[in-house]
Design a protein around this motif. Structure first.
Motif, PDB file in Angstrom:
ATOM      1  N   PHE A  73       0.864  -1.173   0.000  1.00  0.00           N
ATOM      2  CA  PHE A  73       0.000   0.000   0.000  1.00  0.00           C
ATOM      3  C   PHE A  73       0.907   1.231   0.000  1.00  0.00           C
ATOM      4  O   PHE A  73       1.746   1.370   0.889  1.00  0.00           O
ATOM      5  CB  PHE A  73      -0.884   0.041   1.251  1.00  0.00           C
ATOM      6  CG  PHE A  73      -1.936  -1.033   1.341  1.00  0.00           C
ATOM      7  CD1 PHE A  73      -3.216  -0.813   0.850  1.00  0.00           C
ATOM      8  CD2 PHE A  73      -1.653  -2.258   1.945  1.00  0.00           C
ATOM      9  CE1 PHE A  73      -4.201  -1.798   0.958  1.00  0.00           C
ATOM     10  CE2 PHE A  73      -2.621  -3.240   2.053  1.00  0.00           C
ATOM     11  CZ  PHE A  73      -3.904  -3.007   1.556  1.00  0.00           C
ATOM     12  N   GLU A  74       0.725   2.124  -0.954  1.00  0.00           N
ATOM     13  CA  GLU A  74       1.574   3.313  -1.023  1.00  0.00           C
ATOM     14  C   GLU A  74       0.722   4.555  -1.250  1.00  0.00           C
ATOM     15  O   GLU A  74      -0.119   4.593  -2.155  1.00  0.00           O
ATOM     16  CB  GLU A  74       2.596   3.166  -2.152  1.00  0.00           C
ATOM     17  CG  GLU A  74       3.663   4.238  -2.148  1.00  0.00           C
ATOM     18  CD  GLU A  74       4.815   3.922  -3.100  1.00  0.00           C
ATOM     19  OE1 GLU A  74       5.774   4.706  -3.141  1.00  0.00           O
ATOM     20  OE2 GLU A  74       4.745   2.886  -3.805  1.00  0.00           O
ATOM     21  N   ASN A  75       0.945   5.566  -0.407  1.00  0.00           N
ATOM     22  CA  ASN A  75       0.198   6.830  -0.503  1.00  0.00           C
ATOM     23  C   ASN A  75      -1.315   6.600  -0.473  1.00  0.00           C
ATOM     24  O   ASN A  75      -2.067   7.201  -1.247  1.00  0.00           O
ATOM     25  CB  ASN A  75       0.580   7.599  -1.783  1.00  0.00           C
ATOM     26  CG  ASN A  75       2.048   7.962  -1.827  1.00  0.00           C
ATOM     27  OD1 ASN A  75       2.630   8.354  -0.820  1.00  0.00           O
ATOM     28  ND2 ASN A  75       2.657   7.812  -2.988  1.00  0.00           N
ATOM     29  N   CYS A  76      -1.754   5.742   0.414  1.00  0.00           N
ATOM     30  CA  CYS A  76      -3.187   5.434   0.519  1.00  0.00           C
ATOM     31  C   CYS A  76      -3.772   6.025   1.803  1.00  0.00           C
ATOM     32  O   CYS A  76      -3.066   6.194   2.795  1.00  0.00           O
ATOM     33  CB  CYS A  76      -3.417   3.927   0.500  1.00  0.00           C
ATOM     34  SG  CYS A  76      -3.039   3.141  -1.079  1.00  0.00           S
ATOM     35  N   ASP A  77      -5.060   6.320   1.766  1.00  0.00           N
ATOM     36  CA  ASP A  77      -5.789   6.780   2.947  1.00  0.00           C
ATOM     37  C   ASP A  77      -6.676   5.640   3.427  1.00  0.00           C
ATOM     38  O   ASP A  77      -7.666   5.298   2.780  1.00  0.00           O
ATOM     39  CB  ASP A  77      -6.621   8.020   2.618  1.00  0.00           C
ATOM     40  CG  ASP A  77      -7.240   8.666   3.862  1.00  0.00           C
ATOM     41  OD1 ASP A  77      -7.235   8.018   4.930  1.00  0.00           O
ATOM     42  OD2 ASP A  77      -7.729   9.803   3.762  1.00  0.00           O
ATOM     43  N   LEU A  78      -6.286   5.061   4.558  1.00  0.00           N
ATOM     44  CA  LEU A  78      -7.027   3.939   5.139  1.00  0.00           C
ATOM     45  C   LEU A  78      -7.605   4.326   6.495  1.00  0.00           C
ATOM     46  O   LEU A  78      -7.761   3.491   7.387  1.00  0.00           O
ATOM     47  CB  LEU A  78      -6.095   2.731   5.290  1.00  0.00           C
ATOM     48  CG  LEU A  78      -5.530   2.171   3.982  1.00  0.00           C
ATOM     49  CD1 LEU A  78      -4.042   1.963   4.056  1.00  0.00           C
ATOM     50  CD2 LEU A  78      -6.226   0.868   3.614  1.00  0.00           C
ATOM     51  N   SER A  79      -7.958   5.585   6.639  1.00  0.00           N
ATOM     52  CA  SER A  79      -8.460   6.077   7.921  1.00  0.00           C
ATOM     53  C   SER A  79      -9.713   5.320   8.361  1.00  0.00           C
ATOM     54  O   SER A  79     -10.638   5.106   7.568  1.00  0.00           O
ATOM     55  CB  SER A  79      -8.788   7.570   7.821  1.00  0.00           C
ATOM     56  OG  SER A  79      -7.633   8.318   7.542  1.00  0.00           O
ATOM     57  N   ASN A  80      -9.694   4.892   9.626  1.00  0.00           N
ATOM     58  CA  ASN A  80     -10.840   4.220  10.245  1.00  0.00           C
ATOM     59  C   ASN A  80     -11.237   2.915   9.554  1.00  0.00           C
ATOM     60  O   ASN A  80     -12.371   2.455   9.688  1.00  0.00           O
ATOM     61  CB  ASN A  80     -12.054   5.158  10.305  1.00  0.00           C
ATOM     62  CG  ASN A  80     -11.767   6.392  11.133  1.00  0.00           C
ATOM     63  OD1 ASN A  80     -11.287   6.304  12.253  1.00  0.00           O
ATOM     64  ND2 ASN A  80     -12.046   7.555  10.563  1.00  0.00           N
ATOM     65  N   VAL A  81     -10.298   2.312   8.852  1.00  0.00           N
ATOM     66  CA  VAL A  81     -10.568   1.004   8.252  1.00  0.00           C
ATOM     67  C   VAL A  81     -10.562  -0.062   9.349  1.00  0.00           C
ATOM     68  O   VAL A  81      -9.764  -0.016  10.277  1.00  0.00           O
ATOM     69  CB  VAL A  81      -9.527   0.666   7.169  1.00  0.00           C
ATOM     70  CG1 VAL A  81      -9.582  -0.799   6.784  1.00  0.00           C
ATOM     71  CG2 VAL A  81      -9.754   1.536   5.934  1.00  0.00           C
ATOM     72  N   ILE A  82     -11.453  -1.019   9.236  1.00  0.00           N
ATOM     73  CA  ILE A  82     -11.531  -2.123  10.197  1.00  0.00           C
ATOM     74  C   ILE A  82     -10.785  -3.329   9.627  1.00  0.00           C
ATOM     75  O   ILE A  82     -11.194  -3.919   8.630  1.00  0.00           O
ATOM     76  CB  ILE A  82     -12.990  -2.491  10.499  1.00  0.00           C
ATOM     77  CG1 ILE A  82     -13.721  -1.306  11.142  1.00  0.00           C
ATOM     78  CG2 ILE A  82     -13.053  -3.711  11.420  1.00  0.00           C
ATOM     79  CD1 ILE A  82     -15.214  -1.515  11.310  1.00  0.00           C
TER      80      ILE A  82
END
Length: 211
Positions: A73-82
């Motif tokens: 994963f590069e430069n990804c937004d995974l905010s609040n992922v479960i």
């Protein structure tokens, strides 16, 4: 420490992450994902393997019990992922935003976290083995009752992190920074810290240091 790196083919066909819905078992492999938005989805028990994911967003998506192997994963937004009860192996997270992610009860092995925002991340009851965390912000991260085996914290911000009920034996925190930390005296046995950190920890535990 040497860890097993992701095994990914040099040539990868580009796909859409939404193609995962075309498979009955939510499987996606051997591909390149670019500039995808996959917010607020629910694909528990999915399988990702042999792929690179760049410049993509997965905010608030439920990946409970996901199996991730040989993925970058590069430069990804995974905010609040479960990622609860996930199995994550030979995987790298580079320059990603993982604020508030839930890795509770997961098994994480041969994984690198490089230069990520991991504030408020929850690793509670997880097992981390052969994991390298370098230059990450882990403010208010929760490592409650974790198993940490061959885990490196290199130049991380661990301020207000919680290591309650987690042994830090064999863990080196000396290059990382914190103003306050939640940890028990027993858990610190065998933990490597700098002289300044030793004074910080002593102060936090009520020890009065005099000249």
């Amino acid at each position: 420490m040497k860890i097993d790196l992701p095994k990914i083919p040099l040539e990868l066909p580009e796909k859409r992450f939404h193609d995962i819905f075309h498979d009955e078992y939510f499987e996606l492999d051997t591909c390149l994902i670019l500039d995808t938005t996959f917010d607020n989805e629910n694909v528990s028990r999915a399988h990702l393997s042999k792929m690179k994911i760049r410049n993509s967003r997965f905010n608030n998506t439920d990946f409970s019990e996901i199996d991730v192997t040989d993925v970058i994963f590069e430069n990804c937004d995974l905010s609040n992922v479960i990622f609860r009860k996930a199995s994550i192996h030979r995987t790298e997270f580079k320059n990603c935003k993982l604020v508030g992610c839930d890795f509770t009860k997961s098994r994480i092995g041969n994984v690198k976290f490089d230069n990520n925002l991991l504030n408020l991340v929850a690793y509670g009851n997880a097992k981390l083995e052969k994991v390298i965390l370098t230059e990450n912000s882990l403010v208010n991260a929760d490592f409650y009752d974790c198993v940490l085996k061959k885990v490196e914290f290199n130049h991380c911000n661990l301020n207000e992190a919680n290591f309650e009920q987690t042994s830090l034996k064999g863990i080196d925190l000396s290059t990382s920074t914190f103003e306050t930390l939640t940890v028990s005296i027993e858990a610190l046995q065998g933990c490597k810290v700098s002289s300044y950190q030793a004074m910080q920890l002593a102060t936090l535990m009520g020890v009065i240091i005099t000249n």
